[in-house]
Design a protein around this motif. Structure first.
Motif, PDB file in Angstrom:
ATOM      1  N   MET A 278       1.042  -1.072  -0.002  1.00  0.00           N
ATOM      2  CA  MET A 278      -0.070   0.042  -0.002  1.00  0.00           C
ATOM      3  C   MET A 278       0.840   1.305  -0.029  1.00  0.00           C
ATOM      4  O   MET A 278       2.123   1.167   0.443  1.00  0.00           O
ATOM      5  N   TYR A 279       0.454   2.265  -0.732  1.00  0.00           N
ATOM      6  CA  TYR A 279       1.161   3.656  -0.585  1.00  0.00           C
ATOM      7  C   TYR A 279       0.286   4.766  -0.672  1.00  0.00           C
ATOM      8  O   TYR A 279      -0.948   4.623  -1.092  1.00  0.00           O
ATOM      9  N   SER A 280       0.686   5.850  -0.106  1.00  0.00           N
ATOM     10  CA  SER A 280      -0.406   6.919   0.052  1.00  0.00           C
ATOM     11  C   SER A 280      -0.622   7.561  -1.509  1.00  0.00           C
ATOM     12  O   SER A 280       0.167   7.460  -2.483  1.00  0.00           O
ATOM     13  N   ALA A 281      -1.877   7.937  -1.586  1.00  0.00           N
ATOM     14  CA  ALA A 281      -2.341   8.402  -2.972  1.00  0.00           C
ATOM     15  C   ALA A 281      -1.912   9.989  -3.306  1.00  0.00           C
ATOM     16  O   ALA A 281      -2.179  10.267  -4.415  1.00  0.00           O
ATOM     17  N   ASP A 282      -1.328  10.176  -2.178  1.00  0.00           N
ATOM     18  CA  ASP A 282      -0.843  11.755  -2.273  1.00  0.00           C
ATOM     19  C   ASP A 282       0.587  11.848  -1.829  1.00  0.00           C
ATOM     20  O   ASP A 282       1.113  11.561  -0.697  1.00  0.00           O
TER      21      ASP A 282
END
Length: 423
Positions: A278-282
């Motif tokens: 998972m990784y930040s969308a921003d």
């Protein structure tokens, strides 16, 4: 449905099989970087595509992935001494560097040059995104390293884990690209009639083949509230990307909007390892580690959910601790953990599903196209060509997302900016 011979073709992944040779054209995860935490740390057993291997990090920090068995007398190199830029077999002291070259034979005469003639099988390794990747195919066809957006996100903005799954990779993968099952298997609050996936249990699916694999969307009509669209990417040969930006229950934005996904890596024909990322969308919004652990726990694969070897505490041996009273009154399955619910269904289908007995419908469009592309890839490899999705250019600028769009706005228009990489 698939004919039995086609099912065999895309489920068997040992060396020499059509799908096994296809997987060997891609960079695939071998271990988490954290499994080899420092130079000269203990080696790690690895099994990939039916091959027994051992991974080690040498004195310079470089990672080697070698045949598990010493070419002298076939002792297992897991017992080896990791020292001075090489892994030394404890049976007779033969030592190998990360390229597989024997660099020392202390049980041979000092004047012997035999060590220069011995090399064990070794696969090239590359580290990115908290994972050690390997390429197991013909050296002359080795592609550039992968360049998924989540590999470019800084460590403060991403999280990666892995889980062992007791079934063939394909039925696990097909669960990951099955959009409609979340309305049922993952309904964890039977009383919540406002949840997006409870309100629309039969999403309309669109699947569009692309160079990396395909883009697919699940479109759920929420009446006056608009259209809930979740856009996914399927990246060859076995990766899924999806958005986690809209809360399933409330429809409000998530506190930490992110892009999530899995890579299903065959251990052998009847087992796989799932790499969860998972990784930040921003880019301006790091992901707090406490949130990532909470997310993992919700999905049933957090530190408190797991046994050594990345196996789940809730597993086939204890019926995934199903609670029939909870199933009757609170959740659709009575099983705790979203991924645990998936495992319960996938692992108990049979080690390898007989797809000749299936009856597929409109909800299975993504699964049908995935099988088409896997079969296509095996044909390309047999013809001496590179399969779809090998080139990093094909997957460099893609991501998944989900949003509620106003009625009358197409998903292509409404999600265009969100589907483009931001890292």
């Amino acid at each position: 449905m698939l004919k039995k011979e086609m099912n065999e073709r895309i489920t068997r992944t040992n060396a020499g099989t059509p799908m096994g040779e296809t997987f060997r054209r891609y960079w695939i995860p071998a271990v988490l970087s954290e499994e080899l935490p420092e130079p000269d740390c203990p080696p790690v057993r690895v099994r990939l595509l039916g091959e027994d291997l051992v991974a080690f990090r040498d004195s310079t920090g470089a990672v080697g992935l070698l045949d598990a068995y010493c070419p002298h007398r076939q002792a297992h190199l897991f017992w080896g001494r990791n020292e001075e830029c090489g892994l030394r077999c404890v049976y007779h002291g033969w030592k190998f560097d990360v390229s597989g070259q024997c660099v020392d034979m202390p049980n041979e005469p000092p004047e012997s040059n035999f060590k220069h003639k011995v090399k064990t099988r070794a696969y090239p390794c590359w580290e990115g995104g908290g994972i050690v990747w390997t390429y197991m195919g013909p050296p002359e066809l080795q592609p550039p390293h992968p360049d998924y957006e989540w590999l470019r996100a800084p460590e403060t903005h991403r999280f990666v884990s892995k889980t062992f799954e007791d079934c063939n990779y394909l039925q696990a993968l097909e669960g990951g690209i099955d959009t409609s099952h979340s309305s049922f298997a993952h309904n964890n609050n039977l009383q919540d009639k406002k949840a997006l996936r409870t309100r629309a249990t039969a999403p309309k699916l669109e699947v569009h083949k692309r160079d990396h694999g395909f883009t697919y969307v699940g479109i759920r009509d929420l009446g006056d509230d608009g259209i809930y669209v979740r856009a996914y990417q399927f990246v060859m040969p076995a990766q899924q990307m999806r958005g986690y930006m809209t809360n399933w229950s409330t429809g409000e934005p998530e506190e930490h909007p992110s892009v999530n996904g899995h890579i299903w890596v065959p251990v052998d024909d009847e087992h796989c390892v799932v790499y969860n990322w998972m990784y930040s969308a921003d880019p301006n919004h790091p992901l707090p580690r406490a949130y990532c652990i909470e997310h993992e726990t919700l999905f049933g694969r957090g530190p408190t959910n797991s046994l050594p070897g990345y196996r789940l505490i809730r597993n086939k041996s204890n019926d995934y601790m199903i609670d029939r009273e909870v199933q009757r009154t609170r959740t659709f399955t009575g099983i705790e953990g979203i991924n645990t619910q998936d495992f319960a269904l996938q692992e108990t289908m049979m080690p390898i599903v007989d797809r000749s007995k299936e009856h597929l419908g409109a909800a299975d469009a993504a699964i049908i196209v995935a099988r088409q592309l896997l079969l296509e890839a095996t044909n390309e490899v047999e013809a001496g060509r590179q399969p779809r999705g090998v080139s990093p250019e094909s997957h460099r600028d893609i991501r998944g997302c989900d949003h509620i769009l106003p009625r009358g706005v197409s998903w292509q228009e409404g999600l265009s900016s969100e589907l483009a990489a931001k890292f």
